[in-house]
Design a protein around this motif. Structure first.
Motif, short mmCIF file in Angstrom:
data_model
loop_
_atom_site.label_atom_id
_atom_site.label_comp_id
_atom_site.label_asym_id
_atom_site.label_seq_id
_atom_site.Cartn_x
_atom_site.Cartn_y
_atom_site.Cartn_z
N THR A 1 -19.57 -24.53 -2.37
CA THR A 1 -18.64 -25.04 -1.87
C THR A 1 -19.07 -26.46 -1.66
O THR A 1 -18.31 -27.33 -0.66
CB THR A 1 -18.27 -24.21 -0.61
OG1 THR A 1 -19.87 -24.25 0.35
CG2 THR A 1 -18.02 -23.15 -0.53
N GLN A 2 -19.83 -26.93 -2.33
CA GLN A 2 -20.41 -28.44 -2.06
C GLN A 2 -18.99 -29.26 -2.43
O GLN A 2 -18.57 -29.28 -3.54
CB GLN A 2 -21.54 -28.80 -2.98
CG GLN A 2 -22.08 -30.28 -2.92
CD GLN A 2 -23.44 -30.39 -3.87
OE1 GLN A 2 -24.30 -29.74 -3.51
NE2 GLN A 2 -23.18 -31.22 -4.52
N GLY A 3 -18.66 -30.14 -1.44
CA GLY A 3 -17.44 -31.06 -1.69
C GLY A 3 -16.11 -30.34 -1.73
O GLY A 3 -15.05 -30.77 -1.77
N LEU A 4 -16.14 -28.93 -1.14
CA LEU A 4 -14.72 -28.31 -1.06
C LEU A 4 -14.44 -28.45 0.33
O LEU A 4 -15.20 -28.53 1.46
CB LEU A 4 -15.06 -26.97 -1.62
CG LEU A 4 -15.35 -26.46 -2.94
CD1 LEU A 4 -15.06 -24.91 -2.87
CD2 LEU A 4 -14.56 -27.35 -3.79
N ASP A 5 -13.04 -28.71 0.47
CA ASP A 5 -12.48 -28.37 1.90
C ASP A 5 -12.50 -27.25 2.52
O ASP A 5 -12.61 -26.27 1.72
CB ASP A 5 -11.12 -29.05 1.68
CG ASP A 5 -10.11 -28.26 1.02
OD1 ASP A 5 -9.80 -27.14 1.42
OD2 ASP A 5 -9.83 -28.58 -0.07
N VAL A 6 -12.02 -27.22 3.94
CA VAL A 6 -12.42 -25.80 4.26
C VAL A 6 -11.41 -24.85 3.94
O VAL A 6 -11.70 -23.60 3.70
CB VAL A 6 -12.03 -26.05 5.94
CG1 VAL A 6 -10.79 -26.46 6.12
CG2 VAL A 6 -12.32 -24.90 6.73
N GLY A 7 -10.13 -24.99 3.25
CA GLY A 7 -9.23 -24.22 2.80
C GLY A 7 -9.55 -23.68 1.43
O GLY A 7 -9.80 -22.43 1.29
#
Length: 496
Positions: free
Chosen positions: A423-429
């Motif tokens: 999830t590195q760099g992923l938004d919360v959704g």
């Protein structure tokens, strides 16, 4: 008048409106958080500020004066500097050589080193000017990027995901530096981050973009993580791990069945010493530790980038010859590596080609219609947002690139799925969606190895947690008994 004022900034790519009449005010002496899902328009907005894109409409003001940056050099002259998410350093060169890149006229090493030393002292960013960048940790590289940017004396400093590869201690150190810079020198900082707890702790005000439009503005003290997440994605987000929060209730593990789907024994390589671990079908095993303790090296071995000095890897009980290219893939292992640009994608190739790389050497690769149909199916199933499947992968946001890698790896129905910092760099959704997919994979009988430095992610997902420290597995805890304190002790070398 603010240090930076944007009014009605609009940018279109064909029928896609990346920025839709965006207004933004950033004051001197403040850290301003800029939030939004992957593809919400944040990167496009910053590229316009830096002179990398031309706006279709709108006005940019610096200290109340209308300006236009036609190039990055002009942006620097206007007092706008940026530290990008992906480091732009040249690894074989020394720190001082990287810092002075782009300078003109006579270059003196002694003067450059003295300048770096003075800035290190002033901002609390210790770094050796004579060290090669290749020898530096992620935190040290971040310091070099900051020194390189601050050396140009920007009035407005933009930081894009600055802590994505930093430890908690390094992140805290970075924000302490930023606060000193803001308070003592009156600079304005724009902080782009998907870590909502980080935003609420570090910023003074926050602006949220959704689908290219500003949908929310607030003083940070007047909002919270849950509200920011809701504004970003347009719905409630219940996944505590995606929000960056420790789960309130202990995780109830899935029931793992049968013999190990992945067994590693005595794995030794540079940075690793005698790694032993197993993952059974139907479980998510979390490998947790601080950055730089061997996680990246395990990923490199399982990607096939590094041949270990000793040890064995078995998939489904069958030893894999790690000297043979593609052997792990053939054996049934899928991997989402930490550095997707280095080990998972070809940025210059099309989205469709990157989605269907698993089919290399088969008829579907040669049949363009079948390839495109398969690419369309995967893009729809995994929510990949792209202007066209023929567009280069590099044109996609970081989150959509990660979706491409995950879609491709799962399309091969692997026995084992390994994910490093997924999830590195992923938004919360996007993080919530990825977490739910991993839970479904394990429920359907897949063995999942989650390699992460995010304690919230590990505690929220893993059925069993292994802790890695100094290249060794330092301990193991079942989900129901794992706490941040116990994991912290194991990371530090204490007893669990």
């Amino acid at each position: 008048m603010g240090a930076l004022t944007l009014r009605g900034i609009t940018k279109r790519y064909g029928t896609v409106v990346a920025c839709d009449a965006v207004d933004l005010d950033v004051e001197r002496g403040e850290i301003h958080g800029l939030l939004g899902e992957n593809g919400a328009g944040k990167s496009t907005l910053m590229r316009i500020l830096l002179g990398l894109e031309t706006r279709d409409a709108g006005t940019i003001l610096r200290d109340g004066r209308p300006v236009t940056a036609g190039s990055p050099r002009e942006a620097v002259a206007l007092g706008i500097g940026m530290v990008h998410q992906h480091f732009s350093l040249v690894e074989p060169l020394t720190v001082w050589e990287n810092v002075i890149l782009g300078d003109t006229g006579r270059i003196r090493r002694s003067r450059a080193c003295a300048e770096i030393h003075e800035m290190s002292q002033r901002y609390g960013l210790p770094v050796d000017p004579l060290a090669t960048v290749a020898s530096l940790s992620a935190g040290e590289r971040q310091r070099v990027e900051l020194i390189k940017c601050l050396r140009r004396d920007p009035a407005v400093l933009i930081l894009d995901e600055p802590t994505s590869v930093l430890t908690r201690a390094e992140s805290a150190e970075l924000f302490a530096v930023l606060r000193r810079v803001v308070r003592s020198e009156g600079r304005a900082v724009v902080l782009i981050s998907h870590k909502l707890a980080e935003i609420t702790a570090a910023t003074d005000r926050v602006t949220v973009l959704r689908h290219g439009r500003v949908v929310f503005r607030s003083a940070t003290a007047a909002t919270d993580v849950a509200e920011l997440a809701r504004q970003m994605v347009g719905r409630e987000v219940a996944d505590a791990a995606a929000l960056g929060l420790i789960p309130a209730a202990p995780h109830v593990p899935e029931k793992a069945q049968g013999d190990p789907a992945l067994r590693i024994r005595g794995l030794t390589a540079p940075g690793l010493t005698g790694i032993d671990l197993e993952v059974r079908p139907g479980e998510i095993a979390g490998l947790y530790g601080a950055e730089g303790n061997g996680q990246a090296q395990i990923g490199d071995v399982l990607c096939g980038l590094v041949t270990p000095d000793a040890g064995t890897v078995e998939v489904g009980g069958v030893p894999v010859d790690l000297r043979t290219p593609g052997a792990l893939h053939t054996a049934g292992l899928g991997i989402v590596p930490e550095d997707r640009h280095r080990a998972a994608v070809v940025p210059a190739m099309s989205v469709a080609a990157n989605l269907t790389m698993k089919d290399l050497g088969t008829r579907v690769w040669l049949d363009r219609r079948r390839l495109r149909r398969r690419a369309r199916e995967l893009a729809a199933e995994f929510g990949v947002v792209a202007t066209s499947l023929d567009a280069p992968l590099s044109s996609l946001s970081g989150g959509n690139q990660q979706r491409v890698v995950l879609a491709r790896e799962l399309s091969g129905d692997p026995r084992v799925l390994v994910l490093a910092q997924p999830t590195q760099g992923l938004d919360v959704g996007a993080a919530e969606d990825l977490h739910e997919r991993l839970r479904r994979c394990a429920h359907d009988g897949m063995a999942v190895l989650l390699i992460s430095t995010e304690i919230e992610e590990v505690l929220g997902l893993a059925d069993r947690v292994l802790v890695i420290a100094s290249g060794r597995v330092a301990g193991e805890l079942h989900a129901a008994e794992a706490t941040p304190e116990q994991l912290g002790m194991l990371v530090g070398g204490g007893a669990g």
